[in-house]
Design a protein around this motif. Sequence first.
Motif, PDB file in Angstrom:
ATOM      1  N   THR A  89      38.685  39.783  40.911  1.00  0.00           N
ATOM      2  CA  THR A  89      39.722  38.636  41.322  1.00  0.00           C
ATOM      3  C   THR A  89      39.816  38.455  42.555  1.00  0.00           C
ATOM      4  O   THR A  89      40.047  39.306  43.535  1.00  0.00           O
ATOM      5  CB  THR A  89      40.728  39.308  40.564  1.00  0.00           C
ATOM      6  OG1 THR A  89      40.670  39.414  39.270  1.00  0.00           O
ATOM      7  CG2 THR A  89      42.094  38.134  40.787  1.00  0.00           C
ATOM      8  N   ILE A  90      39.898  37.194  42.940  1.00  0.00           N
ATOM      9  CA  ILE A  90      40.203  36.589  44.184  1.00  0.00           C
ATOM     10  C   ILE A  90      41.053  35.447  44.045  1.00  0.00           C
ATOM     11  O   ILE A  90      41.109  34.626  43.068  1.00  0.00           O
ATOM     12  CB  ILE A  90      38.934  36.264  45.166  1.00  0.00           C
ATOM     13  CG1 ILE A  90      38.209  35.106  44.572  1.00  0.00           C
ATOM     14  CG2 ILE A  90      38.173  37.428  45.339  1.00  0.00           C
ATOM     15  CD1 ILE A  90      36.945  34.565  45.409  1.00  0.00           C
ATOM     16  N   TYR A 174      32.979  44.509  38.531  1.00  0.00           N
ATOM     17  CA  TYR A 174      34.336  45.285  38.094  1.00  0.00           C
ATOM     18  C   TYR A 174      35.345  44.405  38.159  1.00  0.00           C
ATOM     19  O   TYR A 174      35.513  43.100  38.882  1.00  0.00           O
ATOM     20  CB  TYR A 174      34.319  46.406  39.162  1.00  0.00           C
ATOM     21  CG  TYR A 174      35.336  47.319  38.722  1.00  0.00           C
ATOM     22  CD1 TYR A 174      35.276  48.201  37.934  1.00  0.00           C
ATOM     23  CD2 TYR A 174      36.674  47.179  39.223  1.00  0.00           C
ATOM     24  CE1 TYR A 174      36.277  49.241  37.680  1.00  0.00           C
ATOM     25  CE2 TYR A 174      37.790  47.987  39.086  1.00  0.00           C
ATOM     26  CZ  TYR A 174      37.763  49.035  38.123  1.00  0.00           C
ATOM     27  OH  TYR A 174      38.828  49.988  37.738  1.00  0.00           O
ATOM     28  N   SER A 175      36.388  44.668  37.347  1.00  0.00           N
ATOM     29  CA  SER A 175      37.526  43.845  37.023  1.00  0.00           C
ATOM     30  C   SER A 175      37.044  42.376  36.260  1.00  0.00           C
ATOM     31  O   SER A 175      36.663  42.203  35.558  1.00  0.00           O
ATOM     32  CB  SER A 175      38.415  43.874  38.578  1.00  0.00           C
ATOM     33  OG  SER A 175      39.483  43.096  38.274  1.00  0.00           O
ATOM     34  N   GLN A 176      37.365  41.380  37.106  1.00  0.00           N
ATOM     35  CA  GLN A 176      37.011  40.004  36.493  1.00  0.00           C
ATOM     36  C   GLN A 176      35.556  40.206  36.499  1.00  0.00           C
ATOM     37  O   GLN A 176      34.962  39.407  35.734  1.00  0.00           O
ATOM     38  CB  GLN A 176      37.558  38.859  37.690  1.00  0.00           C
ATOM     39  CG  GLN A 176      36.770  37.632  37.305  1.00  0.00           C
ATOM     40  CD  GLN A 176      37.243  36.363  38.114  1.00  0.00           C
ATOM     41  OE1 GLN A 176      37.580  36.519  39.091  1.00  0.00           O
ATOM     42  NE2 GLN A 176      36.715  35.367  37.674  1.00  0.00           N
ATOM     43  N   GLY A 177      34.882  40.813  37.483  1.00  0.00           N
ATOM     44  CA  GLY A 177      33.514  40.937  37.740  1.00  0.00           C
ATOM     45  C   GLY A 177      33.023  41.664  36.407  1.00  0.00           C
ATOM     46  O   GLY A 177      31.826  41.302  35.982  1.00  0.00           O
ATOM     47  N   GLY A 206      36.225  48.038  33.995  1.00  0.00           N
ATOM     48  CA  GLY A 206      37.519  47.703  34.151  1.00  0.00           C
ATOM     49  C   GLY A 206      37.828  46.317  33.850  1.00  0.00           C
ATOM     50  O   GLY A 206      38.791  45.580  34.644  1.00  0.00           O
ATOM     51  N   GLY A 207      37.118  45.504  33.150  1.00  0.00           N
ATOM     52  CA  GLY A 207      37.401  43.975  32.822  1.00  0.00           C
ATOM     53  C   GLY A 207      38.006  43.755  31.555  1.00  0.00           C
ATOM     54  O   GLY A 207      37.995  44.733  30.543  1.00  0.00           O
ATOM     55  N   VAL A 334      44.616  46.315  34.255  1.00  0.00           N
ATOM     56  CA  VAL A 334      43.802  45.776  32.969  1.00  0.00           C
ATOM     57  C   VAL A 334      44.065  46.963  31.842  1.00  0.00           C
ATOM     58  O   VAL A 334      43.241  48.109  31.948  1.00  0.00           O
ATOM     59  CB  VAL A 334      42.351  45.463  32.962  1.00  0.00           C
ATOM     60  CG1 VAL A 334      41.806  44.757  31.920  1.00  0.00           C
ATOM     61  CG2 VAL A 334      42.398  44.540  34.372  1.00  0.00           C
ATOM     62  N   PRO A 335      44.772  47.015  30.769  1.00  0.00           N
ATOM     63  CA  PRO A 335      45.144  47.906  29.914  1.00  0.00           C
ATOM     64  C   PRO A 335      43.618  48.257  29.278  1.00  0.00           C
ATOM     65  O   PRO A 335      42.728  47.408  28.742  1.00  0.00           O
ATOM     66  CB  PRO A 335      46.003  47.511  28.790  1.00  0.00           C
ATOM     67  CG  PRO A 335      46.829  46.742  29.737  1.00  0.00           C
ATOM     68  CD  PRO A 335      45.747  45.858  30.479  1.00  0.00           C
TER      69      PRO A 335
END
Length: 551
Positions: A89-90, A174-177, A206-207, A334-335
């Motif tokens: 996320t950016i 990771y995350s959004q990625g 983690g997404g 991110v639950p």
Amino acid sequence: MMLLMLSCVLMTVAQEASYKIIIDKDSTLKYKLNGITLGTREVRYIVYEYQSKDPKGTPATISGVILAPLDIVKGTVPSDGILLYNHYTISALDEAPSSEIDRLSGAFICNPLKPNYVLVMSDYIGFGSSKDKPQAYLCGDTNARNSLDGLLAAKALMKEKGIPEGRFLFNMGYSQGGTESMYVAKLCDTEYKDKGITFDKTFSGGGPLDIEKAYTEYVRIGYCDFVGAIAQLIIAYNEWYGLGLNYHDTFQEPLASHVQEWFLDKKLHMPQITKNIGSDSLSHMLTPTYFNVESEAAKTLRKMLREKSLMDTWTNPDTTRKYFLLHSRHDRYVPVQTGRVIIPWMKEKGFKPSIVPGKTNLQTNTVVFKLNHDPAAIVWLIQTAVAIQLWPALYYEGGQNRYYHNVVKDLNIMKVIKTLESWGIDLRKLINIKLAPQQIETHRANRAGILATLMNLVPSIKDALAKVDLTPEDAEEMLEDAGITVEDVMQVVAYLMSSPSSAQEADSVLSIYPFSEDVEAPVQLMQLYEQTLASWFMLGGINVEYENWGW
């Protein structure tokens, strides 16, 4: 005929050269953590443009970046492959991959293992060359399309520049990625199926892999440590998919009056946006109508999130492809439920999960204790970095190293029990009960029941799990995610119920490495690499407690 042949040649050249180089220079890539430069590497830094599409299907010019270690470019070391890195996320233009290179992704090249891979990243629409457009935050197919088109253009560029691709290709984020990497995998199974892209493994961490479920979970719990990202999601879907939302009806003040300034202008970083919002409470950010599941506004948003969902639009995943999924159970950004929801779906499609790398095509790990979203990213990165570093040794000539295969093929639930014992949870000593045969038969059909029964009958086990912030239900769920069924549990019931006096017999059961020392070397090397990278990150002030997780 000659003209036709010439036309075909020109078309092929045009297709292979479907990019425009913006920057091509040698630079020093630095990876910084908490103000400390942990590693550097000389790289060929190439920013390029290519053609892709926006969320409406309209052609768009997108930018991306290639980071190629100079020793690969100069031919002094061989290239092991390409890493397609899907960024997290950016919110600000200066965070785009093409705008600067001191990022988390740099840790894949700058870390002490010095892996010989070329890193490829897309800005996605809304940044870099398409900065005049709104960003398509978590618009999965669009960003995945941008990423894959960027990969195809990068491969053509590298071919023309004489930069070797290497043998392996990995998809990661990771995350959004982490979400986008799974959409990339989906598109490879669908509209890009004939584009010649085959990933050796996808590493997703983690997404929110189910966007609608993630939004529903945020509304249910009422808060998020990264609350600005929820606003960014709503704004992106409204701007691109025409939801017709009036931001003053959607958001509370002060956000309602600052959507353009805080989000659409893309000048602020997410921590500053979250600070401006003033609270991590959703009720402070969203109007009451979005907490009413029956309201038309809430229904409209959730309907669109569901229409764009990963699993509802990925009908036939290729079960021969390899995946690694990680999500911290203590993730407050991110639950975990919004990420792990994909595991039962993948099992239904034919994947067989395992926590052991290389044993099956679906490797899972949700056992990351006491770590929120950001430090858990380091755990994901370490495991991913170790995997890609060892890949040329563990998989060569198209097959799996037979020694490594011998090590992993016999790993089973007893390995899990040994891990629990290493944490001080001695199940054999704690369990001093015996289930009657009829109880066993009853619970055999209830996969979630047998372990819960064992644990609930022995309060001391619950206490021991609580010390590492786990409930019996958590442990149950993790076993399920790891592909451990009730039948697997029943295989070790005898051990769990054995008396301490049978320790010698139990020790023989736990001997899961009946191999010579040289065969154990790959596993020992994995552990060494993990500890090396964990120590490297600790220099920057993050203790990822590597002794509490592993392969």
